[in-house]
Write a protein that holds these residues in place. Structure first.
Motif, PDB file in Angstrom:
ATOM      1  N   ALA A 161       0.826  -1.210   0.000  1.00  0.00           N
ATOM      2  CA  ALA A 161       0.000   0.000   0.000  1.00  0.00           C
ATOM      3  C   ALA A 161       0.858   1.257   0.000  1.00  0.00           C
ATOM      4  CB  ALA A 161      -0.931   0.004   1.214  1.00  0.00           C
ATOM      5  N   THR A 162       1.967   1.211   0.734  1.00  0.00           N
ATOM      6  CA  THR A 162       2.847   2.372   0.817  1.00  0.00           C
ATOM      7  C   THR A 162       3.461   2.703  -0.533  1.00  0.00           C
ATOM      8  OG1 THR A 162       3.365   1.882   3.131  1.00  0.00           O
ATOM      9  CG2 THR A 162       4.903   3.314   1.952  1.00  0.00           C
ATOM     10  N   THR A 163       3.916   1.680  -1.260  1.00  0.00           N
ATOM     11  CA  THR A 163       4.515   1.944  -2.572  1.00  0.00           C
ATOM     12  C   THR A 163       3.465   2.444  -3.566  1.00  0.00           C
ATOM     13  OG1 THR A 163       4.230  -0.364  -3.309  1.00  0.00           O
ATOM     14  CG2 THR A 163       6.307   0.205  -2.226  1.00  0.00           C
ATOM     15  N   LYS A 164       2.211   2.008  -3.414  1.00  0.00           N
ATOM     16  CA  LYS A 164       1.159   2.432  -4.343  1.00  0.00           C
ATOM     17  C   LYS A 164       0.619   3.824  -4.022  1.00  0.00           C
ATOM     18  CE  LYS A 164      -0.705  -2.063  -5.799  1.00  0.00           C
ATOM     19  NZ  LYS A 164      -1.933  -2.910  -5.874  1.00  0.00           N
ATOM     20  N   LEU A 165       0.523   4.146  -2.741  1.00  0.00           N
ATOM     21  CA  LEU A 165      -0.062   5.429  -2.334  1.00  0.00           C
ATOM     22  C   LEU A 165       0.973   6.549  -2.263  1.00  0.00           C
ATOM     23  CD1 LEU A 165      -2.421   4.139   0.534  1.00  0.00           C
ATOM     24  CD2 LEU A 165      -3.084   4.795  -1.776  1.00  0.00           C
ATOM     25  N   ALA A 166       2.248   6.225  -2.458  1.00  0.00           N
ATOM     26  CA  ALA A 166       3.319   7.215  -2.310  1.00  0.00           C
ATOM     27  C   ALA A 166       3.295   8.248  -3.434  1.00  0.00           C
ATOM     28  CB  ALA A 166       4.673   6.513  -2.294  1.00  0.00           C
ATOM     29  N   PRO A 167       3.465   9.535  -3.102  1.00  0.00           N
ATOM     30  CA  PRO A 167       3.703  10.536  -4.150  1.00  0.00           C
ATOM     31  C   PRO A 167       4.984  10.179  -4.893  1.00  0.00           C
ATOM     32  CG  PRO A 167       3.176  11.592  -2.046  1.00  0.00           C
ATOM     33  CD  PRO A 167       3.401  10.138  -1.764  1.00  0.00           C
TER      34      PRO A 167
END
Length: 511
Positions: A438-444
């Protein structure tokens, strides 16, 4: 915002998209169980790095509070538990440094290498018998080194896959298996040597583990990783790099001087330092969110995704607060409150640290298969996080049962501790690998490595919180301690599940 500035941001985003495509094309996409060959490199690098870290961690608390005559440092038990939590907090907090340097100066791949070197020397310092000074030197080296390595190795993994690649979540689960294979073996090997023979020999084995991680990484990265980790996401202009290094050196010098003065005047004590880390654990993530949210390099859609990330971050803090007590409160519980002579054998209290990774190794493929089988019908990120909190809370509630049955002073059957670790692991499999993805997908796009640092800051905040919570743990209020934390986690899980539909709208198509 001026038209020129907007044009530059659009151009920068287009350039980053092109770089991402170049990276994916440069990585051999088959060769490791249907995944890119680079997954082999990262899997075994992380295996040996985690062997070194969890091997050290399995005996660290005991090394601190065991008497000098038993080879320990003789630190007060409650202080030792708080120091272990603060140390864990700083390990993850230092990811800010590694993430920023990676995004702005040298890229994720070099961050992994530099971090490994520092960690190895940190374990070597612990392996040298002697003083409290070497203990704190080792802590500084391992803290900074892990901050370099931990967020960046996950960033390299994310870069090997197209953002829409269906194998992406499964890759993080496989990677997580590498983490836990190292974490499973380490307490059995390092724990046995450290507890039965000599703590420093155990720490020496941890240093060897980190050396092997570096060997695997250096030997295979060129062939298997392609361009992954080599691009700098948000590079500093050449003219500003020298200024940046000068500022970093100046700030580091000021910090060293301030620490020296504070220690010599008695202002900085272990107690005040624990409180300071507690404050930083809360303040730094908030500042990080605000910085990324307000940045002109963050688009409107990316800001919406950052909003969606907030409840996931809070849930992660609560979860890791419980999970990380497995190596402090539950380690102490295993040492002081558990029957260690069981089924005709003597159990080392350090061996219980292998339960968490053992259960993950066994059940991670099952949970991963379940998400793949459900496909588009699987729970959302927010719902998976709520399940993680629910199981974490139950893992603490179950500890109450033996005390209710046999009283708070009787030694507990070790199977109750095994059950607690098992329940918590089910929660971890719902939250941790999913959180990485989720972090890699939601990251700017401008803050890819720093967003991963933010994910690890949830663990830093959790352990900063634990450094305060462990002060309330005593055998006398054991039931109130486990019960209160367990119930709070369960209530938060229910609230998060109710919020999940709303949070999905903020994620702007990310599932």
């Amino acid at each position: 915002m001026s038209a020129i500035k907007k044009e530059k941001i659009i151009e920068s985003a287009s350039h980053k998209s092109l770089n991402r495509q170049k990276i994916v094309e440069s990585v051999p996409q088959k060769g490791f169980f249907g995944h890119p060959k680079g997954l082999f490199t990262l899997f075994f690098t992380e295996f040996w790095e985690r062997f070194s870290y969890y091997g050290m961690k399995a005996i660290l608390v005991f090394y601190m509070y065991y008497s000098v005559s038993k080879g320990g440092l003789g630190i007060d038990q409650q202080t030792a538990l708080a120091i272990a939590s603060v140390y864990g907090s700083l390990v993850y907090m230092s990811g800010i440094i590694g993430g920023w340097l990676s995004d702005r100066i040298f890229g994720a791949s070099k961050g992994v290498f530099y971090g490994g070197i520092l960690i190895m020397f940190g374990h070597i310092a612990l392996a040298i018998p002697g003083s409290m000074t070497m203990f704190f030197v080792s802590m500084v080296l391992i803290v900074i080194g892990t901050g370099f390595l931990k967020p960046n190795i996950s960033t390299v993994l994310g870069e090997m896959y197209d953002i829409k690649d269906a194998r992406r979540d499964a890759a993080f689960s496989i990677f997580y298996m590498g983490v836990n294979l190292g974490a499973f073996v380490a307490p059995l090997v390092v724990g046995t040597v450290g507890m039965q023979y000599n703590f420093h020999l155990g720490f020496g084995l941890a240093a060897i583990g980190m050396f092997l991680a570096l060997v695997v990484y250096i030997a295979t990265k060129k062939k298997n990783l392609g361009l992954a980790g080599t691009f700098v996401a948000n590079p500093l202009p050449s003219a500003e790099k020298k200024k940046a290094f000068t500022k970093i050196g100046f700030v580091a010098l000021i910090v060293v001087v301030l620490i020296a003065v504070a220690v010599s005047t008695g202002t900085l004590t272990i107690s005040s330092f624990i409180n300071l880390v507690g404050i930083l654990g809360c303040v730094i993530p908030i500042l990080y969110f605000l910085f990324m949210y307000r940045s002109p390099k963050t688009s409107k859609e990316e800001r919406s995704r950052l909003i969606a990330y907030i409840p996931l971050f809070i849930a992660s803090v609560m979860f890791w607060s419980i999970e990380e007590q497995g190596s402090t409160i539950l380690a102490n519980f295993a040492d002081k409150r558990t029957q260690l002579d069981f089924a005709g054998m003597h159990i080392s209290p350090a061996w219980f640290q292998s339960l968490n990774p053992l259960f993950i190794i066994v059940f991670a493929p099952i949970i991963g298969w379940l998400w793949v089988k459900l496909g588009n019908k699987q729970p959302t990120y927010t719902q998976k996080f709520s399940f993680g909190l629910l199981f974490a809370g139950l893992s603490f509630v179950v500890i109450l049962v033996p005390a209710m049955i046999g009283g708070s002073h009787a030694l507990v059957n070790p199977l109750w501790l095994v059950l607690s670790y098992f329940i918590c692991v089910i929660g971890e499999l719902c939250l941790s690998p999913v959180g990485l993805s989720a972090t890699t997908k939601l990251a700017p796009s401008a803050f890819s490595a720093q967003m991963m640092s933010l994910w690890f800051l949830s663990n830093a905040a959790a352990q900063a919180l634990n450094a305060q919570l462990v002060k309330f743990y005593t055998p006398q209020n054991e039931m109130a301690y486990f019960g209160t934390i367990g119930v709070v986690s369960i209530v938060l899980s229910i609230i998060l599940f109710a919020l999940s539909p709303k949070m999905q709208t903020f994620m702007k198509g990310i599932k």
